[in-house]
Design an enzyme around this catalytic site. Structure first.
Site, mmCIF file in Angstrom:
data_model
loop_
_atom_site.group_PDB
_atom_site.id
_atom_site.type_symbol
_atom_site.label_atom_id
_atom_site.label_comp_id
_atom_site.label_asym_id
_atom_site.label_seq_id
_atom_site.Cartn_x
_atom_site.Cartn_y
_atom_site.Cartn_z
ATOM 1 C CE LYS A 32 -3.907 1.863 2.767
ATOM 2 N NZ LYS A 32 -4.745 1.584 3.963
ATOM 3 C CB SER A 106 -7.951 3.413 3.042
ATOM 4 O OG SER A 106 -7.092 2.838 3.993
ATOM 5 C CB SER A 130 -8.022 0.574 5.792
ATOM 6 O OG SER A 130 -8.698 1.798 5.869
#
Lengths: 537, 537
Positions: A32, A106, A130
């Protein structure tokens, strides 16, 4: 393609995969883009925020050292603020199967990269959910460990007190292996000396008494997952979800959001022309003027709710909830970006505030949609969460559950009533002991029957001049405090000390006061169960 | 008389003392007036703030249930904001010996009541040092436990995240006894399963490399206290005090003071005509507009400093500092109320921010002034702090150190190399085991010599038909994890299990693999030391 913000050249990745060594050799890793990878920019999905880190985040370094190869950096809800996957100037990340639908966020790009097979594992982060919501929507596994057990060094903070590094993978086995590597190599908060290393054989699983916001069509899927748990031996109880929901609301609707301003607020204020998602900008900027005394009060309220919630979970091993309540379309989120996002966090937002850990696993499909549940457990009971999750997903519970890679554990070998199916095994499983396989002593022992209730074997070493036999034992791993408590409760004539095994090792195992070992000799059967089967006990 | 805000009638107190029962029977208790006592008003030294609690604070209830009798409620720096004892509309509390001098605060009345003998023990509270500074100036003992182990239910918050309930007494023995009762009856934060229950025989004690603000005439007294520790076997090392001082400054000079606004700020704003100490009003009111993101940043900075400080204390058992740097006159404080107060916290302010515990003990006099030092230890190492404090104060270290009343502990009885003066005793003391006396087995055992290095005794039970002897053992108390780790490291042929003692109890103790117990029989000596003394080993 909006999954990746930075992607390494295929040839480079292929060459590294070729030469990779270690427990994660050949495993392709997506990261990420709020987590540092040396040599690749970290953007947090804001191009103007980007910087070039000189070293890997601790979590990344651990996975790389074990052989994982980085494919690239993945898109996310900007500054990890959101659960939808649409809040990025790099574009909304669509669902891997139905492009009109959201991916969840997210950690949107990380989850989709695993779902599409572009990566085997992916690093996410999780503050409000997330690391779980996109796993649920993408039909993969997401492990969100206890806060702080994986260092957040090299991670762009979102809401620092509650930020976690997480792992995505297609199945529980690989996710568990990767978590073990990451946790051992990027260690943080100390594991308690009495940590439970397994769920009990018949865990008590709580589910919410009501299921607010849950898609009507998903209700049956949730019930089916709970039914599977029940069939697997879990005892299901219901719990009042009100304190969990109340805490969930505090994460965005109260003063806690000032942590987000502390993280990136000054950057946002200083860069009025940056490519900021309008919703993210609004959330973070509006936190600038929240007074500190309100933050103090909200934290106090979180603590109060946590006390209530944990009391409600007294005697419960795990709480099982739907991972997400629904799977919205991208246009639905665009029409109501805050409202939909907020509803998406119904079953996740409270988790980190309450210092719980969680494992999100697939639990079937509803029409074209993936359905997932999350198993939540108390801080440090990550192994319990993994075991209960395996009951739902149908994976084999991993023998090497990941907390063993980092928590302090000791072993105990047993020969009789504490064998896996033995009459007294609950004395070990109640303490969180984890079964770790069979093994056999060196041929230097004898076994006799003690006149106890229930009957127990006396395992004693034969004098050097005598001939002994090899005896079958079961190996348990348990916390140091569990072993201490087990010994403290152990009645005469049982004793614990070192026994020699046929691989030449000496391990802590059951022995016996020699003066008591005067019962019938059953050494020739080779094991307690064999002696019982033969009617010798 | 400014020591008391509310005092119960002498006759009432005398009657209760007469009838009091329990471990604290006959002990007179003073309670700081920010802690609830049912039936007496709680003022927090602000008459307009006063309320009438319907029940005792948890800490008070525990002491009362054990027989302590409440004499009254004592004066304090208003809202526990201060270290001087002069910030009260009920009047400054003067030093018990020199009325021109301050008592120290904020638990001013509680400390002076004990120093003058008007009470035997007193409850204080401590955020910045309020349970230590007045103990130092009044020549008495103050125990400030680890944060959260005593519930603060029924205590007016000062700076809630860092507030502690404390005990004052004239000597360490009584303070320790009262702490045990209070902690057991008003329990909070869970004790870790690997807590150390004693200081090692030769503790490593750190002192600051420099001693800022310390009264020039007190330097020799501090050196003498350190010399006493050294003479008692402690190894003295120096530590950089900079991170401790930096944290100390954050407690009042940064955003943390917003916790004080959260506690009583609204009351202060709503009562402009209340009898507020002007300095206290200024401190708390000015915290109203601190933004939350600054609090987040300051807390992060506290954590950063704590990490640095704890790393500096790696391998150190305790940190010893002067309790207060000087003993100012009341007029000196009046001339510079903030400056003097701030200097008074030089050696105390950081403690609760760093989650440390402390014991303040007298360490002689300098002219007419009392000098005191404080022994600080890591969270939950309260027993270590008590033991090191006893080395300075000259008190006997209590066998029943107070954490034993509440932390989970188990016992182990030893017969040979792990006796108090034995060759391997460090294996127990390194794990924080606490010696708890001698005892004797039932006459059902024999002792032989094992051919190990160092030599060890094999204690084995004799068959029912044989005649055994009673053997001398030493009892150790240790955490469950310590026992588990000790067992995991124990080499063959030693075993641990239950042994019968002459009081009819069965206790966890050393046994031995029977096949190994073939050495010379030394049972007749009755103990391992006696056999050694006789040359039989």
């Amino acid at each position: 393609m909006t999954v990746w913000i930075t992607r390494r050249p295929d040839a480079e990745v292929a060459a590294e995969l070729e030469g990779s060594q270690g427990p994660l050799a050949g495993v392709r890793l997506a990261v990420k883009d709020n987590v540092d990878v040396a040599g690749l920019p970290t953007t947090a999905a804001c191009p103007e925020f980007a910087y070039q880190p000189s070293q890997d985040a601790a979590a990344v370094a651990a996975l790389r050292a074990a052989g994982a190869v980085i494919v690239g950096k993945t898109n996310l809800d900007q500054f990890a603020t959101g659960l939808v996957g649409t809040r990025s100037p790099y574009g909304a990340v669509p669902d891997s199967r139905r492009p009109d639908y959201i991916s969840g966020g997210s950690s949107s790009g990380s989850a989709v990269a695993v779902a599409t097979g572009e990566a085997d594992i992916a690093i996410g982060t999780d503050t409000a959910g997330s690391g779980r919501v996109p796993a649920g929507l993408q039909g993969i596994v997401g492990i969100k460990p206890t806060l702080g057990v994986v260092s957040t060094d090299g991670v762009v903070p979102a809401c620092e007190s509650y930020d976690c590094v997480t792992i995505f993978a297609a199945d529980l086995g690989l996710a568990n292996r990767a978590m073990g590597v990451m946790a051992a190599g990027a260690s943080g908060r100390q594991w308690p000396a009495d940590v439970r290393l397994a769920a009990p054989p018949s865990p008590v699983v709580a589910i919410p008494y009501e299921l607010p916001e849950l898609d009507r069509d998903w209700r049956a899927a949730f019930d089916a997952a709970v039914g599977k748990l029940s069939d697997a031996g879990a005892r299901i109880v219901t719990v009042d979800f009100a304190p969990f929901l109340a805490a969930a609301k505090l994460l965005y609707d109260g003063a806690l959001v000032s942590e987000r301003y502390a993280a990136v607020g000054e950057f946002i204020d200083a860069h009025p022309d940056a490519a900021l998602d309008p919703t993210v900008r609004r959330i973070i900027s509006s936190a600038r003027d929240i007074p500190a005394h309100r933050l103090v009060q909200d934290r106090r309220e979180v603590e109060r709710l946590r006390t209530v919630a944990m009391a409600a979970l007294d005697g419960v091993d795990a709480l099982v909830v739907p991972t997400a309540p629904m799977h919205p379309r991208i246009d639905e989120v665009a029409a109501d970006p805050v409202g939909v996002n907020s509803r998406m966090g119904t079953y996740t937002n409270f988790c980190n505030l309450f210092d719980m850990c969680g494992v999100a696993v697939p639990a079937g499909t509803v029409g074209p949609a993936q359905f997932g549940i999350t198993v939540l457990a108390r801080a440090f009971e990550d192994a319990v969460a993994v075991d209960v999750a395996a009951l739902v997903s149908g994976d084999e519970a991993p023998v090497d559950v990941w907390p063993l890679a980092v928590a302090d554990s000791v072993e105990l070998v047993v020969f009789g009533a504490h064998l896996r199916a033995g009459a007294l095994v609950h004395q070990l499983t109640d303490l969180g002991a984890r079964w770790a396989g069979e093994l056999t002593t060196a041929p230097r022992y004898r076994m006799s029957v003690l006149p106890t209730v229930p009957a127990k074997p006396a395992v004693t070493r034969v004098p050097d001049s005598d001939k002994g036999v090899s005896l079958l034992g079961h190996r348990w791993l348990l916390s140091p405090a569990a072993l201490g408590r087990f010994l403290a409760a152990l009645p005469a004539p049982m004793q614990l000390g070192k026994v020699e095994f046929d691989d030449g090792t000496w391990r802590t195992a059951f022995g016996c006061d020699g003066a008591a070992a005067t019962g019938p000799d059953i050494s020739s059967y080779g094991s307690w169960p064999a002696a019982i089967a033969a009617g010798a006990v």
